[in-house]
Every structure is written in structure tokens, then in C-alpha cells.
Write a protein that holds these residues in place. Sequence first.
Motif, mmCIF file in Angstrom:
data_model
loop_
_atom_site.group_PDB
_atom_site.id
_atom_site.type_symbol
_atom_site.label_atom_id
_atom_site.label_comp_id
_atom_site.label_asym_id
_atom_site.label_seq_id
_atom_site.Cartn_x
_atom_site.Cartn_y
_atom_site.Cartn_z
ATOM 1 N N GLY A 99 -85.827 -34.317 -5.542
ATOM 2 C CA GLY A 99 -84.803 -35.093 -4.876
ATOM 3 C C GLY A 99 -83.418 -34.527 -5.064
ATOM 4 O O GLY A 99 -83.157 -33.756 -5.980
ATOM 5 N N GLN A 100 -82.532 -34.950 -4.176
ATOM 6 C CA GLN A 100 -81.137 -34.530 -4.238
ATOM 7 C C GLN A 100 -80.297 -35.542 -3.477
ATOM 8 O O GLN A 100 -80.731 -36.104 -2.468
ATOM 9 C CB GLN A 100 -80.948 -33.149 -3.627
ATOM 10 C CG GLN A 100 -79.548 -32.592 -3.693
ATOM 11 C CD GLN A 100 -79.005 -32.493 -5.094
ATOM 12 O OE1 GLN A 100 -78.286 -33.375 -5.542
ATOM 13 N NE2 GLN A 100 -79.354 -31.435 -5.811
ATOM 14 N N ALA A 101 -79.089 -35.772 -3.968
ATOM 15 C CA ALA A 101 -78.141 -36.653 -3.301
ATOM 16 C C ALA A 101 -77.279 -35.839 -2.342
ATOM 17 O O ALA A 101 -76.853 -34.735 -2.675
ATOM 18 C CB ALA A 101 -77.272 -37.364 -4.333
ATOM 19 N N PHE A 102 -77.036 -36.398 -1.173
ATOM 20 C CA PHE A 102 -76.201 -35.758 -0.162
ATOM 21 C C PHE A 102 -75.182 -36.772 0.325
ATOM 22 O O PHE A 102 -75.529 -37.922 0.604
ATOM 23 C CB PHE A 102 -77.031 -35.294 1.044
ATOM 24 C CG PHE A 102 -77.947 -34.151 0.747
ATOM 25 C CD1 PHE A 102 -77.519 -32.845 0.890
ATOM 26 C CD2 PHE A 102 -79.246 -34.383 0.327
ATOM 27 C CE1 PHE A 102 -78.369 -31.782 0.618
ATOM 28 C CE2 PHE A 102 -80.105 -33.331 0.052
ATOM 29 C CZ PHE A 102 -79.663 -32.035 0.196
ATOM 30 N N GLY A 103 -73.916 -36.346 0.444
ATOM 31 C CA GLY A 103 -72.889 -37.166 1.077
ATOM 32 C C GLY A 103 -72.893 -36.837 2.558
ATOM 33 O O GLY A 103 -72.749 -35.683 2.939
ATOM 34 N N MET A 104 -73.101 -37.865 3.397
ATOM 35 C CA MET A 104 -73.232 -37.631 4.834
ATOM 36 C C MET A 104 -72.377 -38.622 5.613
ATOM 37 O O MET A 104 -72.233 -39.763 5.212
ATOM 38 C CB MET A 104 -74.699 -37.776 5.250
ATOM 39 C CG MET A 104 -75.597 -36.718 4.631
ATOM 40 S SD MET A 104 -77.306 -36.909 5.119
ATOM 41 C CE MET A 104 -77.918 -37.903 3.775
ATOM 42 N N ASP A 105 -71.859 -38.132 6.716
ATOM 43 C CA ASP A 105 -71.125 -38.973 7.633
ATOM 44 C C ASP A 105 -72.137 -39.925 8.270
ATOM 45 O O ASP A 105 -73.316 -39.625 8.339
ATOM 46 C CB ASP A 105 -70.469 -38.080 8.693
ATOM 47 C CG ASP A 105 -69.431 -38.802 9.507
ATOM 48 O OD1 ASP A 105 -69.274 -40.022 9.338
ATOM 49 O OD2 ASP A 105 -68.770 -38.138 10.329
ATOM 50 N N LYS A 106 -71.680 -41.056 8.765
ATOM 51 C CA LYS A 106 -72.614 -42.005 9.366
ATOM 52 C C LYS A 106 -73.035 -41.604 10.777
ATOM 53 O O LYS A 106 -73.909 -42.223 11.355
ATOM 54 C CB LYS A 106 -72.030 -43.407 9.387
ATOM 55 C CG LYS A 106 -72.192 -44.116 8.074
ATOM 56 C CD LYS A 106 -71.879 -45.568 8.232
ATOM 57 C CE LYS A 106 -72.941 -46.385 7.548
ATOM 58 N NZ LYS A 106 -72.734 -47.798 7.696
ATOM 59 N N GLU A 107 -72.381 -40.595 11.344
ATOM 60 C CA GLU A 107 -72.806 -40.133 12.659
ATOM 61 C C GLU A 107 -74.042 -39.271 12.454
ATOM 62 O O GLU A 107 -73.984 -38.249 11.788
ATOM 63 C CB GLU A 107 -71.696 -39.342 13.359
ATOM 64 C CG GLU A 107 -70.481 -40.170 13.673
ATOM 65 C CD GLU A 107 -70.792 -41.365 14.554
ATOM 66 O OE1 GLU A 107 -71.562 -41.231 15.533
ATOM 67 O OE2 GLU A 107 -70.262 -42.449 14.266
ATOM 68 N N ASP A 108 -75.140 -39.683 12.969
ATOM 69 C CA ASP A 108 -76.390 -38.980 12.759
ATOM 70 C C ASP A 108 -77.055 -38.732 14.091
ATOM 71 O O ASP A 108 -76.528 -39.131 15.110
ATOM 72 C CB ASP A 108 -77.278 -39.782 11.801
ATOM 73 C CG ASP A 108 -77.402 -41.263 12.157
ATOM 74 O OD1 ASP A 108 -76.966 -41.669 13.233
ATOM 75 O OD2 ASP A 108 -77.940 -42.011 11.347
ATOM 76 N N PRO A 109 -78.134 -38.022 14.195
ATOM 77 C CA PRO A 109 -79.095 -37.719 13.131
ATOM 78 C C PRO A 109 -78.651 -36.538 12.267
ATOM 79 O O PRO A 109 -77.817 -35.735 12.654
ATOM 80 C CB PRO A 109 -80.367 -37.351 13.884
ATOM 81 C CG PRO A 109 -79.874 -36.765 15.168
ATOM 82 C CD PRO A 109 -78.609 -37.530 15.495
ATOM 83 N N TYR A 110 -79.246 -36.504 11.068
ATOM 84 C CA TYR A 110 -79.033 -35.407 10.138
ATOM 85 C C TYR A 110 -80.183 -34.436 10.299
ATOM 86 O O TYR A 110 -81.317 -34.833 10.530
ATOM 87 C CB TYR A 110 -78.996 -35.916 8.687
ATOM 88 C CG TYR A 110 -78.093 -37.108 8.511
ATOM 89 C CD1 TYR A 110 -76.738 -37.028 8.801
ATOM 90 C CD2 TYR A 110 -78.600 -38.310 8.056
ATOM 91 C CE1 TYR A 110 -75.911 -38.121 8.638
ATOM 92 C CE2 TYR A 110 -77.778 -39.404 7.888
ATOM 93 C CZ TYR A 110 -76.436 -39.315 8.181
ATOM 94 O OH TYR A 110 -75.621 -40.389 8.025
ATOM 95 N N ARG A 111 -79.895 -33.166 10.148
ATOM 96 C CA ARG A 111 -80.949 -32.139 10.229
ATOM 97 C C ARG A 111 -81.123 -31.512 8.860
ATOM 98 O O ARG A 111 -80.145 -31.108 8.232
ATOM 99 C CB ARG A 111 -80.569 -31.082 11.257
ATOM 100 C CG ARG A 111 -80.549 -31.622 12.654
ATOM 101 C CD ARG A 111 -80.188 -30.533 13.627
ATOM 102 N NE ARG A 111 -80.370 -31.024 14.975
ATOM 103 C CZ ARG A 111 -80.000 -30.385 16.041
ATOM 104 N NH1 ARG A 111 -79.419 -29.206 15.930
ATOM 105 N NH2 ARG A 111 -80.214 -30.889 17.230
ATOM 106 N N PHE A 112 -82.353 -31.459 8.411
ATOM 107 C CA PHE A 112 -82.682 -30.887 7.110
ATOM 108 C C PHE A 112 -83.557 -29.657 7.286
ATOM 109 O O PHE A 112 -84.499 -29.683 8.079
ATOM 110 C CB PHE A 112 -83.449 -31.899 6.249
ATOM 111 C CG PHE A 112 -82.638 -33.077 5.834
ATOM 112 C CD1 PHE A 112 -81.888 -33.037 4.669
ATOM 113 C CD2 PHE A 112 -82.612 -34.229 6.608
ATOM 114 C CE1 PHE A 112 -81.131 -34.125 4.278
ATOM 115 C CE2 PHE A 112 -81.861 -35.326 6.220
ATOM 116 C CZ PHE A 112 -81.120 -35.276 5.064
ATOM 117 N N LYS A 113 -83.229 -28.606 6.560
ATOM 118 C CA LYS A 113 -84.111 -27.449 6.413
ATOM 119 C C LYS A 113 -84.528 -27.433 4.956
ATOM 120 O O LYS A 113 -83.681 -27.310 4.062
ATOM 121 C CB LYS A 113 -83.399 -26.144 6.755
ATOM 122 C CG LYS A 113 -83.212 -25.911 8.224
ATOM 123 C CD LYS A 113 -82.641 -24.533 8.462
ATOM 124 C CE LYS A 113 -82.366 -24.359 9.940
ATOM 125 N NZ LYS A 113 -81.695 -23.082 10.212
#
Length: 139
Positions: A99-113
Motif C-alpha cells: 500500500g501507499q498513500a497518494f494526495g489526489m485532486d478530487k477531479e478524477d478518474p485517476y490513472r495508476f500504473k
Amino acid sequence: MWSTPSAAQQRFDRSGVVLYWGLVPAAVVAHTHDVEELHGGVPKAGGEVHQLVVALFDMATGRRIDDTVVRTQVSEIGIPDAAPKYLAPMKINEQVSYGQAFGMDKEDPYRFKVRVRLAQRQEDIEFAFSAWSPDRAER
């Protein structure tokens, strides 16, 4: 290459590895794991803090993979890609996940590699998926 965005979790298999992932608000993880201890603190990038949790299994045997290196890079629309981060091994119900914590804007979707490096292989196994924020329903 990117999946249809999912609201919470999904399963993928590639190159003999099954990956299950979930994206949860970091506050949920903080009830059982110290974010400071696991990840060195809340991300400094700001935004909503979410925890990406990944569980890996050997497709042939069904055995949980608990001895590998996992890196993840998150992308958001209109924001430069963040640097890749290592996902720390963490025990959940006595089972190893990453696991890992990420700070993200609320505009999504988020893309993960997500890149998985198994000890017996020289190349990474790459998984790519998109996710909606878990608090999307609140909007």
C-alpha cells in the motif's frame, strides 16, 4: 491500455500474476495502520489523501505473493504525472498486501500504473487501471 474507471476495486491478471486493488480514503486505513509509520506521512502534494492497496497472487498456485517489489505511478487529468512511489508491504488480517498513500485532486478518474518486480524475473509486470475517487458518491 487503461481500464474503464472503477469506483472501488478490480481484479487483473497478467503474466501469471493476479492483482487485486482497492482505493480507499487514507482515514479508513489510519484506523488500523499508522500512515506516518507505513508511508512517512501524509503526501505533501495536497488534495484528498487516498490509500492504494494491492494484493498479488501466483495464478498457477493461488499462493499470495508477499516477497516482491511494487511501484506505482498515478496520473490525473490536467496535472503532471507524479513520481513513482514504492508500495510498502503491510499486513491486513495477517496477510501481506502492498500500500501507499497518494494526495489526489478530487477531479478524477485517476490513472495508476503498477509495476511488479518478481525475484525470478528480470522484467517488470505492468498493470494499468483507472479509478474513481471513493468519495465520488459524496459529490
